[in-house]
Design a protein around this motif. Structure first.
Motif, mmCIF file in Angstrom:
data_model
loop_
_atom_site.group_PDB
_atom_site.id
_atom_site.type_symbol
_atom_site.label_atom_id
_atom_site.label_comp_id
_atom_site.label_asym_id
_atom_site.label_seq_id
_atom_site.Cartn_x
_atom_site.Cartn_y
_atom_site.Cartn_z
ATOM 1 N N ASN A 54 18.531 -35.163 32.390
ATOM 2 C CA ASN A 54 17.444 -34.186 32.384
ATOM 3 C C ASN A 54 17.467 -33.311 33.631
ATOM 4 O OD1 ASN A 54 15.347 -33.150 30.773
ATOM 5 N ND2 ASN A 54 13.774 -34.217 31.954
ATOM 6 N N ALA A 84 18.876 -35.289 23.465
ATOM 7 C CA ALA A 84 17.994 -35.886 22.457
ATOM 8 C C ALA A 84 18.103 -37.407 22.465
ATOM 9 C CB ALA A 84 18.349 -35.339 21.073
ATOM 10 N N GLN A 89 13.868 -34.106 27.581
ATOM 11 C CA GLN A 89 13.219 -32.945 26.953
ATOM 12 C C GLN A 89 13.482 -31.659 27.725
ATOM 13 O OE1 GLN A 89 9.135 -33.531 25.639
ATOM 14 N NE2 GLN A 89 8.678 -31.390 26.106
ATOM 15 N N ASP A 93 15.117 -28.410 26.011
ATOM 16 C CA ASP A 93 14.414 -27.131 25.993
ATOM 17 C C ASP A 93 15.301 -26.021 26.570
ATOM 18 O OD1 ASP A 93 12.014 -25.629 25.470
ATOM 19 O OD2 ASP A 93 11.678 -25.553 27.625
ATOM 20 N N GLU A 123 9.160 -39.972 21.592
ATOM 21 C CA GLU A 123 8.597 -38.710 22.080
ATOM 22 C C GLU A 123 9.531 -37.538 21.780
ATOM 23 O OE1 GLU A 123 5.619 -38.107 23.325
ATOM 24 O OE2 GLU A 123 5.069 -40.214 23.084
ATOM 25 N N MET A 124 10.821 -37.764 21.947
ATOM 26 C CA MET A 124 11.782 -36.707 21.657
ATOM 27 C C MET A 124 11.806 -36.389 20.170
ATOM 28 S SD MET A 124 13.980 -34.458 22.551
ATOM 29 C CE MET A 124 14.482 -34.755 24.238
ATOM 30 N N TRP A 127 8.888 -34.215 19.569
ATOM 31 C CA TRP A 127 9.071 -32.889 20.156
ATOM 32 C C TRP A 127 10.038 -32.048 19.321
ATOM 33 C CZ3 TRP A 127 13.182 -30.200 22.505
ATOM 34 C CH2 TRP A 127 12.814 -29.072 23.249
#
Length: 501
Positions: A54, A84, A89, A93, A123-124, A127
Protein backbone atom coordinates in the motif's frame (compact mmCIF):
# COMPACT_ATOMS: atom_id res chain seq x y z
CA UNK A 1 39.43 41.88 -1.70
CA UNK A 2 39.29 41.40 2.03
CA UNK A 3 39.03 38.01 3.79
CA UNK A 4 35.25 38.17 4.24
CA UNK A 5 34.65 38.85 0.52
CA UNK A 6 36.93 36.01 -0.50
CA UNK A 7 34.97 33.63 1.83
CA UNK A 8 31.62 34.60 0.29
CA UNK A 9 32.99 34.13 -3.22
CA UNK A 10 34.33 30.68 -2.35
CA UNK A 11 30.95 29.63 -0.87
CA UNK A 12 29.27 30.79 -4.05
CA UNK A 13 31.57 28.65 -6.15
CA UNK A 14 30.74 25.59 -3.98
CA UNK A 15 26.98 26.21 -4.32
CA UNK A 16 27.24 26.62 -8.08
CA UNK A 17 29.32 23.47 -8.33
CA UNK A 18 26.76 21.38 -6.33
CA UNK A 19 23.92 22.81 -8.40
CA UNK A 20 25.75 21.99 -11.60
CA UNK A 21 26.39 18.43 -10.47
CA UNK A 22 22.74 17.97 -9.47
CA UNK A 23 21.47 19.36 -12.75
CA UNK A 24 23.62 16.88 -14.65
CA UNK A 25 21.73 13.95 -13.01
CA UNK A 26 19.23 12.23 -15.36
CA UNK A 27 15.57 12.02 -14.21
CA UNK A 28 15.74 8.22 -14.29
CA UNK A 29 18.75 8.27 -12.03
CA UNK A 30 16.91 10.53 -9.61
CA UNK A 31 13.91 8.15 -9.53
CA UNK A 32 16.17 5.18 -8.94
CA UNK A 33 17.90 7.03 -6.17
CA UNK A 34 14.61 7.99 -4.57
CA UNK A 35 13.37 4.40 -4.82
CA UNK A 36 16.55 3.07 -3.26
CA UNK A 37 16.08 5.50 -0.39
CA UNK A 38 12.52 4.15 -0.02
CA UNK A 39 13.80 0.56 -0.05
CA UNK A 40 12.91 -0.40 -3.64
CA UNK A 41 14.56 -1.04 -6.98
CA UNK A 42 13.03 -0.21 -10.35
CA UNK A 43 12.06 -3.86 -10.95
CA UNK A 44 8.76 -5.73 -11.48
CA UNK A 45 9.21 -7.60 -8.19
CA UNK A 46 9.50 -4.37 -6.23
CA UNK A 47 6.62 -2.78 -8.19
CA UNK A 48 4.37 -5.56 -6.94
CA UNK A 49 5.84 -5.33 -3.44
CA UNK A 50 5.05 -1.62 -3.29
CA UNK A 51 1.48 -2.34 -4.40
CA UNK A 52 1.03 -5.06 -1.79
CA UNK A 53 2.48 -2.75 0.88
CA UNK A 54 0.00 0.00 0.00
CA UNK A 55 2.97 2.29 -0.70
CA UNK A 56 1.36 4.81 -3.04
CA UNK A 57 4.35 7.17 -2.83
CA UNK A 58 6.64 4.46 -4.18
CA UNK A 59 4.16 3.56 -6.93
CA UNK A 60 4.18 7.18 -8.07
CA UNK A 61 7.99 7.11 -8.23
CA UNK A 62 7.87 3.93 -10.34
CA UNK A 63 5.47 5.58 -12.80
CA UNK A 64 7.56 8.77 -12.86
CA UNK A 65 10.54 6.64 -13.82
CA UNK A 66 8.67 5.28 -16.82
CA UNK A 67 7.66 1.96 -15.29
CA UNK A 68 4.50 0.55 -16.94
CA UNK A 69 1.55 0.28 -14.58
CA UNK A 70 0.21 -2.51 -16.80
CA UNK A 71 3.07 -4.84 -15.88
CA UNK A 72 1.98 -8.36 -14.95
CA UNK A 73 3.73 -10.99 -12.88
CA UNK A 74 4.57 -14.53 -13.90
CA UNK A 75 1.03 -15.77 -13.17
CA UNK A 76 -0.56 -13.02 -15.25
CA UNK A 77 -1.76 -10.85 -12.37
CA UNK A 78 -1.45 -7.06 -12.30
CA UNK A 79 -0.45 -4.82 -9.41
CA UNK A 80 -4.17 -4.17 -8.96
CA UNK A 81 -4.66 -7.87 -8.25
CA UNK A 82 -1.79 -7.75 -5.76
CA UNK A 83 -3.33 -4.74 -4.03
CA UNK A 84 -6.76 -6.40 -3.88
CA UNK A 85 -5.39 -9.67 -2.49
CA UNK A 86 -3.61 -7.77 0.30
CA UNK A 87 -6.26 -5.22 1.18
CA UNK A 88 -4.13 -2.32 -0.08
CA UNK A 89 -6.94 0.12 -0.87
CA UNK A 90 -4.63 3.10 -1.44
CA UNK A 91 -2.68 1.20 -4.08
CA UNK A 92 -5.87 -0.02 -5.73
CA UNK A 93 -7.32 3.49 -5.83
CA UNK A 94 -4.11 4.85 -7.40
CA UNK A 95 -4.08 2.14 -10.06
CA UNK A 96 -7.77 2.59 -10.91
CA UNK A 97 -7.16 6.32 -11.31
CA UNK A 98 -4.28 5.45 -13.63
CA UNK A 99 -6.82 3.76 -15.89
CA UNK A 100 -6.57 0.09 -14.96
CA UNK A 101 -9.97 -1.57 -15.36
CA UNK A 102 -11.71 -2.61 -12.16
CA UNK A 103 -12.49 -5.98 -13.77
CA UNK A 104 -9.03 -6.46 -15.31
CA UNK A 105 -8.43 -10.15 -15.99
CA UNK A 106 -5.36 -11.75 -14.47
CA UNK A 107 -4.09 -15.28 -13.92
CA UNK A 108 -6.76 -17.96 -14.36
CA UNK A 109 -9.00 -15.19 -15.75
CA UNK A 110 -9.56 -13.86 -12.25
CA UNK A 111 -10.52 -10.26 -11.55
CA UNK A 112 -9.24 -8.08 -8.67
CA UNK A 113 -12.56 -8.76 -6.89
CA UNK A 114 -11.83 -12.48 -7.05
CA UNK A 115 -8.29 -11.81 -5.78
CA UNK A 116 -9.73 -9.91 -2.80
CA UNK A 117 -12.11 -12.76 -2.05
CA UNK A 118 -9.35 -15.37 -2.22
CA UNK A 119 -7.18 -13.18 0.03
CA UNK A 120 -10.04 -13.06 2.59
CA UNK A 121 -10.10 -9.28 2.32
CA UNK A 122 -13.65 -8.35 3.34
CA UNK A 123 -13.14 -4.57 3.35
CA UNK A 124 -11.47 -4.68 -0.05
CA UNK A 125 -14.31 -6.83 -1.42
CA UNK A 126 -16.80 -4.22 -0.23
CA UNK A 127 -14.72 -1.36 -1.65
CA UNK A 128 -14.30 -2.97 -5.08
CA UNK A 129 -18.04 -3.61 -5.31
CA UNK A 130 -18.56 0.09 -4.63
CA UNK A 131 -16.15 0.89 -7.46
CA UNK A 132 -18.36 -1.10 -9.83
CA UNK A 133 -16.62 -4.49 -9.85
CA UNK A 134 -18.82 -7.10 -11.54
CA UNK A 135 -19.76 -9.93 -9.12
CA UNK A 136 -21.18 -12.08 -11.94
CA UNK A 137 -17.98 -12.69 -13.91
CA UNK A 138 -16.48 -16.20 -13.85
CA UNK A 139 -12.88 -17.34 -13.69
CA UNK A 140 -11.25 -20.04 -15.83
CA UNK A 141 -12.80 -22.76 -13.65
CA UNK A 142 -16.28 -21.26 -13.92
CA UNK A 143 -16.38 -19.83 -10.39
CA UNK A 144 -18.06 -16.52 -9.61
CA UNK A 145 -16.70 -14.43 -6.71
CA UNK A 146 -19.44 -15.72 -4.37
CA UNK A 147 -18.59 -19.36 -5.04
CA UNK A 148 -14.87 -18.60 -4.61
CA UNK A 149 -15.64 -16.95 -1.27
CA UNK A 150 -17.52 -20.06 -0.17
CA UNK A 151 -14.77 -22.38 -1.34
CA UNK A 152 -12.11 -20.33 0.44
CA UNK A 153 -14.20 -20.02 3.60
CA UNK A 154 -14.34 -16.24 3.52
CA UNK A 155 -17.56 -15.60 5.45
CA UNK A 156 -17.07 -11.82 5.39
CA UNK A 157 -16.79 -11.72 1.62
CA UNK A 158 -19.79 -14.05 1.35
CA UNK A 159 -21.88 -11.54 3.29
CA UNK A 160 -20.72 -8.72 1.00
CA UNK A 161 -21.42 -10.63 -2.21
CA UNK A 162 -24.68 -12.38 -1.28
CA UNK A 163 -26.99 -9.40 -1.98
CA UNK A 164 -25.48 -9.04 -5.46
CA UNK A 165 -25.76 -12.71 -6.49
CA UNK A 166 -29.05 -14.02 -5.15
CA UNK A 167 -29.53 -16.58 -7.92
CA UNK A 168 -26.49 -18.50 -6.62
CA UNK A 169 -27.30 -18.49 -2.91
CA UNK A 170 -28.71 -22.03 -2.78
CA UNK A 171 -25.86 -23.60 -4.83
CA UNK A 172 -23.45 -21.66 -2.61
CA UNK A 173 -25.10 -23.11 0.50
CA UNK A 174 -24.77 -26.64 -0.86
CA UNK A 175 -21.07 -25.97 -1.52
CA UNK A 176 -20.61 -24.53 1.99
CA UNK A 177 -22.15 -27.70 3.44
CA UNK A 178 -19.85 -29.82 1.28
CA UNK A 179 -16.71 -28.06 2.56
CA UNK A 180 -18.12 -27.81 6.08
CA UNK A 181 -17.93 -24.08 6.77
CA UNK A 182 -20.49 -23.31 9.48
CA UNK A 183 -19.66 -19.58 9.47
CA UNK A 184 -20.25 -19.40 5.72
CA UNK A 185 -23.54 -21.33 6.07
CA UNK A 186 -24.61 -18.79 8.70
CA UNK A 187 -23.76 -15.86 6.41
CA UNK A 188 -25.58 -17.36 3.41
CA UNK A 189 -28.77 -18.20 5.29
CA UNK A 190 -28.81 -14.71 6.79
CA UNK A 191 -29.04 -13.32 3.25
CA UNK A 192 -31.63 -15.72 1.82
CA UNK A 193 -30.07 -19.11 1.09
CA UNK A 194 -32.59 -21.85 1.87
CA UNK A 195 -31.83 -24.85 4.07
CA UNK A 196 -34.39 -26.67 1.89
CA UNK A 197 -32.15 -26.37 -1.20
CA UNK A 198 -31.49 -29.66 -2.99
CA UNK A 199 -29.02 -31.17 -5.41
CA UNK A 200 -30.30 -33.05 -8.45
CA UNK A 201 -30.27 -36.31 -6.48
CA UNK A 202 -32.34 -34.77 -3.69
CA UNK A 203 -29.53 -34.19 -1.20
CA UNK A 204 -30.01 -31.22 1.13
CA UNK A 205 -27.28 -29.15 2.81
CA UNK A 206 -27.77 -31.24 5.98
CA UNK A 207 -27.27 -34.48 4.07
CA UNK A 208 -24.14 -33.14 2.36
CA UNK A 209 -22.60 -31.91 5.62
CA UNK A 210 -23.46 -35.17 7.40
CA UNK A 211 -22.07 -37.34 4.62
CA UNK A 212 -18.77 -35.44 4.71
CA UNK A 213 -18.39 -35.53 8.48
CA UNK A 214 -18.79 -31.83 9.25
CA UNK A 215 -20.18 -31.83 12.80
CA UNK A 216 -20.33 -28.04 13.37
CA UNK A 217 -22.09 -27.50 10.05
CA UNK A 218 -24.59 -30.25 10.92
CA UNK A 219 -25.31 -28.69 14.32
CA UNK A 220 -25.92 -25.26 12.78
CA UNK A 221 -28.15 -26.58 10.00
CA UNK A 222 -30.30 -28.43 12.53
CA UNK A 223 -30.46 -25.31 14.68
CA UNK A 224 -31.73 -23.11 11.83
CA UNK A 225 -34.46 -25.48 10.69
CA UNK A 226 -33.07 -28.26 8.50
CA UNK A 227 -35.21 -31.39 8.61
CA UNK A 228 -33.51 -34.49 9.93
CA UNK A 229 -36.19 -36.67 8.34
CA UNK A 230 -36.06 -35.54 4.69
CA UNK A 231 -34.94 -38.20 2.20
CA UNK A 232 -33.10 -38.03 -1.12
CA UNK A 233 -34.29 -39.65 -4.35
CA UNK A 234 -33.06 -43.04 -3.06
CA UNK A 235 -34.96 -42.70 0.20
CA UNK A 236 -31.87 -42.05 2.36
CA UNK A 237 -31.88 -39.60 5.28
CA UNK A 238 -28.96 -37.49 6.47
CA UNK A 239 -28.40 -40.02 9.25
CA UNK A 240 -28.27 -42.87 6.73
CA UNK A 241 -25.61 -41.00 4.75
CA UNK A 242 -23.54 -40.23 7.84
CA UNK A 243 -23.64 -43.90 8.87
CA UNK A 244 -22.66 -45.14 5.41
CA UNK A 245 -19.77 -42.65 5.30
CA UNK A 246 -18.41 -43.75 8.69
CA UNK A 247 -19.54 -40.85 10.89
CA UNK A 248 -21.53 -42.57 13.67
CA UNK A 249 -21.41 -39.58 16.03
CA UNK A 250 -23.12 -37.39 13.44
CA UNK A 251 -25.64 -40.13 12.64
CA UNK A 252 -26.47 -40.38 16.36
CA UNK A 253 -26.98 -36.61 16.61
CA UNK A 254 -29.38 -36.60 13.67
CA UNK A 255 -31.28 -39.82 14.33
CA UNK A 256 -31.95 -39.40 18.03
CA UNK A 257 -35.40 -40.29 19.33
CA UNK A 258 -37.93 -37.47 18.78
CA UNK A 259 -38.57 -35.04 21.62
CA UNK A 260 -42.19 -34.59 22.80
CA UNK A 261 -42.38 -31.20 21.10
CA UNK A 262 -41.47 -32.77 17.77
CA UNK A 263 -44.52 -35.06 17.91
CA UNK A 264 -46.96 -32.16 17.84
CA UNK A 265 -49.08 -30.07 15.50
CA UNK A 266 -48.24 -26.40 15.84
CA UNK A 267 -50.88 -23.71 16.24
CA UNK A 268 -50.69 -20.52 14.14
CA UNK A 269 -49.53 -18.61 17.22
CA UNK A 270 -46.70 -21.06 17.86
CA UNK A 271 -45.60 -20.89 14.23
CA UNK A 272 -45.54 -17.09 14.31
CA UNK A 273 -43.55 -17.03 17.55
CA UNK A 274 -41.05 -19.56 16.24
CA UNK A 275 -40.47 -17.70 12.98
CA UNK A 276 -40.12 -14.35 14.68
CA UNK A 277 -37.65 -15.74 17.18
CA UNK A 278 -35.50 -17.24 14.41
CA UNK A 279 -35.27 -13.90 12.61
CA UNK A 280 -34.60 -11.88 15.76
CA UNK A 281 -31.89 -14.33 16.86
CA UNK A 282 -30.16 -14.14 13.48
CA UNK A 283 -30.25 -10.34 13.52
CA UNK A 284 -28.93 -10.18 17.09
CA UNK A 285 -26.07 -12.58 16.28
CA UNK A 286 -24.94 -10.45 13.38
CA UNK A 287 -25.45 -7.04 15.01
CA UNK A 288 -21.72 -6.68 15.54
CA UNK A 289 -21.03 -7.19 11.82
CA UNK A 290 -23.02 -4.61 9.86
CA UNK A 291 -24.41 -5.56 6.47
CA UNK A 292 -22.80 -4.68 3.16
CA UNK A 293 -22.69 -0.90 2.90
CA UNK A 294 -23.63 0.35 -0.51
CA UNK A 295 -25.14 -2.95 -1.64
CA UNK A 296 -28.08 -2.81 -4.03
CA UNK A 297 -30.43 -3.88 -1.24
CA UNK A 298 -29.32 -1.46 1.45
CA UNK A 299 -32.72 0.26 1.54
CA UNK A 300 -34.17 -2.62 3.52
CA UNK A 301 -31.06 -4.55 4.49
CA UNK A 302 -32.37 -5.55 7.91
CA UNK A 303 -35.66 -5.74 9.80
CA UNK A 304 -36.57 -2.50 11.50
CA UNK A 305 -35.64 -2.26 15.14
CA UNK A 306 -38.22 -3.68 17.49
CA UNK A 307 -40.32 -5.22 14.72
CA UNK A 308 -42.60 -8.05 15.87
CA UNK A 309 -45.26 -10.18 14.26
CA UNK A 310 -48.21 -7.81 14.04
CA UNK A 311 -50.77 -10.47 13.24
CA UNK A 312 -50.97 -14.25 13.32
CA UNK A 313 -51.72 -14.24 9.59
CA UNK A 314 -51.55 -11.80 6.72
CA UNK A 315 -55.13 -12.77 5.87
CA UNK A 316 -57.34 -9.67 5.75
CA UNK A 317 -54.57 -7.26 6.75
CA UNK A 318 -54.01 -3.85 5.15
CA UNK A 319 -50.37 -3.16 4.36
CA UNK A 320 -48.43 -0.10 3.16
CA UNK A 321 -49.18 1.92 0.05
CA UNK A 322 -48.17 -0.16 -3.01
CA UNK A 323 -44.90 0.62 -4.75
CA UNK A 324 -45.49 1.36 -8.44
CA UNK A 325 -43.97 -1.14 -10.87
CA UNK A 326 -42.48 0.36 -14.01
CA UNK A 327 -41.75 -2.16 -16.77
CA UNK A 328 -38.83 -0.05 -17.95
CA UNK A 329 -37.23 0.31 -14.53
CA UNK A 330 -35.67 -2.10 -12.03
CA UNK A 331 -38.16 -3.93 -9.81
CA UNK A 332 -38.80 -2.86 -6.23
CA UNK A 333 -35.91 -3.87 -3.92
CA UNK A 334 -38.34 -6.22 -2.19
CA UNK A 335 -39.64 -8.06 -5.23
CA UNK A 336 -38.89 -9.48 -8.61
CA UNK A 337 -41.55 -8.54 -11.15
CA UNK A 338 -42.88 -11.25 -13.46
CA UNK A 339 -45.87 -9.14 -14.46
CA UNK A 340 -45.49 -5.49 -13.39
CA UNK A 341 -48.12 -4.17 -11.01
CA UNK A 342 -48.09 -2.05 -7.90
CA UNK A 343 -47.82 -3.95 -4.63
CA UNK A 344 -46.95 -3.19 -0.99
CA UNK A 345 -43.17 -3.42 -0.37
CA UNK A 346 -42.99 -6.94 1.06
CA UNK A 347 -39.76 -8.67 2.09
CA UNK A 348 -39.68 -12.45 2.65
CA UNK A 349 -37.61 -13.03 5.78
CA UNK A 350 -38.08 -16.72 6.53
CA UNK A 351 -39.65 -19.91 5.20
CA UNK A 352 -40.73 -22.82 7.34
CA UNK A 353 -42.02 -26.33 7.00
CA UNK A 354 -41.67 -28.95 9.71
CA UNK A 355 -41.79 -32.68 9.20
CA UNK A 356 -43.00 -34.91 12.02
CA UNK A 357 -41.04 -38.15 12.43
CA UNK A 358 -44.08 -40.33 11.78
CA UNK A 359 -45.04 -42.02 8.52
CA UNK A 360 -48.06 -44.13 7.55
CA UNK A 361 -47.17 -47.69 6.66
CA UNK A 362 -50.59 -49.31 6.21
CA UNK A 363 -54.24 -48.79 7.08
CA UNK A 364 -56.57 -51.66 7.88
CA UNK A 365 -60.09 -51.15 9.12
CA UNK A 366 -60.00 -48.47 11.83
CA UNK A 367 -56.32 -49.05 12.64
CA UNK A 368 -53.20 -47.49 11.15
CA UNK A 369 -49.66 -48.90 11.37
CA UNK A 370 -47.27 -45.99 11.82
CA UNK A 371 -43.48 -45.85 11.74
CA UNK A 372 -41.84 -43.51 14.26
CA UNK A 373 -38.32 -42.44 13.30
CA UNK A 374 -35.54 -42.23 15.86
CA UNK A 375 -32.34 -43.82 17.08
CA UNK A 376 -34.24 -47.10 16.91
CA UNK A 377 -37.17 -46.75 14.47
CA UNK A 378 -40.31 -48.53 15.62
CA UNK A 379 -43.74 -49.39 14.29
CA UNK A 380 -46.93 -48.92 16.28
CA UNK A 381 -50.55 -49.78 15.53
CA UNK A 382 -53.01 -47.07 16.57
CA UNK A 383 -56.82 -47.17 16.31
CA UNK A 384 -59.25 -44.28 15.93
CA UNK A 385 -59.65 -42.57 19.31
CA UNK A 386 -56.20 -43.63 20.53
CA UNK A 387 -53.06 -41.52 20.91
CA UNK A 388 -49.74 -42.00 19.17
CA UNK A 389 -47.41 -43.21 21.97
CA UNK A 390 -45.35 -40.44 23.56
CA UNK A 391 -47.46 -37.62 22.12
CA UNK A 392 -50.68 -35.62 22.41
CA UNK A 393 -51.69 -36.64 18.88
CA UNK A 394 -55.04 -38.42 18.81
CA UNK A 395 -56.17 -40.43 15.78
CA UNK A 396 -59.57 -39.04 14.77
CA UNK A 397 -60.23 -41.15 11.67
CA UNK A 398 -58.52 -43.79 9.55
CA UNK A 399 -59.55 -44.47 5.95
CA UNK A 400 -58.54 -45.53 2.47
CA UNK A 401 -59.70 -43.49 -0.51
CA UNK A 402 -59.17 -43.05 -4.23
CA UNK A 403 -57.36 -40.02 -5.63
CA UNK A 404 -56.17 -38.89 -9.06
CA UNK A 405 -52.78 -40.38 -9.87
CA UNK A 406 -49.92 -37.91 -10.39
CA UNK A 407 -47.89 -40.63 -12.08
CA UNK A 408 -50.69 -41.80 -14.38
CA UNK A 409 -52.83 -38.79 -15.42
CA UNK A 410 -56.48 -39.72 -15.71
CA UNK A 411 -56.01 -42.79 -13.53
CA UNK A 412 -56.79 -43.30 -9.86
CA UNK A 413 -54.78 -44.70 -6.98
CA UNK A 414 -55.84 -45.85 -3.53
CA UNK A 415 -54.16 -44.05 -0.63
CA UNK A 416 -54.13 -44.46 3.14
CA UNK A 417 -55.25 -41.43 5.14
CA UNK A 418 -55.04 -40.66 8.85
CA UNK A 419 -56.79 -37.63 10.35
CA UNK A 420 -55.49 -36.55 13.75
CA UNK A 421 -55.82 -33.82 16.36
CA UNK A 422 -53.34 -32.35 18.81
CA UNK A 423 -54.99 -32.32 22.26
CA UNK A 424 -52.75 -29.50 23.52
CA UNK A 425 -53.46 -27.03 20.68
CA UNK A 426 -56.70 -28.30 19.16
CA UNK A 427 -55.03 -28.24 15.74
CA UNK A 428 -56.12 -30.91 13.28
CA UNK A 429 -54.33 -32.30 10.25
CA UNK A 430 -54.50 -35.04 7.66
CA UNK A 431 -51.54 -37.30 6.86
CA UNK A 432 -51.31 -39.37 3.68
CA UNK A 433 -49.21 -42.46 2.98
CA UNK A 434 -46.19 -41.81 0.82
CA UNK A 435 -46.14 -38.08 1.69
CA UNK A 436 -44.03 -36.56 4.50
CA UNK A 437 -46.09 -35.92 7.64
CA UNK A 438 -46.07 -32.18 8.26
CA UNK A 439 -46.84 -30.21 11.43
CA UNK A 440 -48.36 -27.38 9.35
CA UNK A 441 -48.68 -26.04 5.82
CA UNK A 442 -45.63 -24.27 4.37
CA UNK A 443 -45.46 -20.70 5.70
CA UNK A 444 -43.35 -17.60 5.22
CA UNK A 445 -42.59 -14.73 7.55
CA UNK A 446 -42.94 -11.53 5.54
CA UNK A 447 -42.18 -7.96 6.49
CA UNK A 448 -43.86 -4.78 5.35
CA UNK A 449 -40.80 -2.67 4.49
CA UNK A 450 -42.89 0.47 4.92
CA UNK A 451 -43.82 -0.19 8.55
CA UNK A 452 -41.45 -2.93 9.74
CA UNK A 453 -44.42 -5.08 10.78
CA UNK A 454 -44.20 -8.82 10.20
CA UNK A 455 -46.87 -11.26 9.11
CA UNK A 456 -47.17 -14.99 8.60
CA UNK A 457 -48.26 -15.89 5.07
CA UNK A 458 -49.57 -19.23 3.81
CA UNK A 459 -51.14 -20.30 0.48
CA UNK A 460 -54.65 -19.05 -0.18
CA UNK A 461 -54.54 -16.02 2.12
CA UNK A 462 -55.58 -12.57 0.91
CA UNK A 463 -54.49 -9.10 1.98
CA UNK A 464 -54.85 -5.50 0.78
CA UNK A 465 -52.57 -2.62 -0.02
CA UNK A 466 -52.98 0.87 1.35
CA UNK A 467 -54.88 1.82 -1.81
CA UNK A 468 -57.46 -0.94 -1.32
CA UNK A 469 -56.14 -3.28 -4.04
CA UNK A 470 -56.46 -6.96 -3.14
CA UNK A 471 -53.72 -9.59 -3.40
CA UNK A 472 -53.64 -13.38 -3.05
CA UNK A 473 -50.81 -15.53 -1.68
CA UNK A 474 -50.73 -17.94 -4.60
CA UNK A 475 -47.87 -20.13 -3.35
CA UNK A 476 -45.24 -20.29 -0.61
CA UNK A 477 -41.96 -21.91 -1.64
CA UNK A 478 -38.65 -22.40 0.19
CA UNK A 479 -36.99 -19.57 -1.71
CA UNK A 480 -39.86 -17.37 -2.86
CA UNK A 481 -43.41 -16.17 -2.32
CA UNK A 482 -45.81 -16.00 -5.27
CA UNK A 483 -48.39 -13.19 -5.09
CA UNK A 484 -51.27 -12.57 -7.45
CA UNK A 485 -53.09 -9.32 -8.16
CA UNK A 486 -56.72 -10.41 -7.73
CA UNK A 487 -58.13 -7.86 -10.17
CA UNK A 488 -55.76 -8.57 -13.08
CA UNK A 489 -54.55 -12.10 -12.37
CA UNK A 490 -50.92 -11.00 -12.87
CA UNK A 491 -48.30 -12.49 -10.52
CA UNK A 492 -45.11 -11.33 -8.86
CA UNK A 493 -42.51 -13.39 -7.03
CA UNK A 494 -40.78 -12.17 -3.89
CA UNK A 495 -37.44 -13.91 -3.24
CA UNK A 496 -36.39 -15.14 0.17
CA UNK A 497 -34.13 -12.41 1.52
CA UNK A 498 -33.32 -13.85 4.93
CA UNK A 499 -33.07 -11.94 8.23
CA UNK A 500 -30.50 -9.45 6.90
CA UNK A 501 -30.83 -9.50 3.13
Amino acid sequence: MNGFSRGVAAAGVIILTVTAISSCKKPGDTVKSDLVEAGYKLTPDDWFRASRNNDVSALKKFVAGGFSDKTKDGSGDSALHAAAANGAQGSADFLLNRGLAVDLRGGSERTPLMAAVMGNQTEMTRWLLRQGADPHLKDQEGFKPLMLAVREGSAGSVAELAPYDREDLDPALLLAALVGRADVIDALTNYGASVYARMEDGRTPLMTAAENGHMEAVKLLLEIGSSRYTTDTDGRTAADMATAAGHPEIAALISRDPLPGELALESPAEIAESLDKMVDTAVAKSAATPGPAGSPDKSDAAPKSGARVSSIAIEGQVLSQPVAANPGAPASPAAKSDEPFAMPPLVMRQYREREIPVSIKTVQGDAATLKIAGATPREVKVRAGESIPGSNLVIVRVQRRMEDSKVNPGGHVEISVVQLRDRSTGTTREWISGVPSEAHDPVALVEDAGTGKRYVASPGQRFKGGDGAEYLISDVRPNQLVIQDVSSGAVRTIPLRGPRG
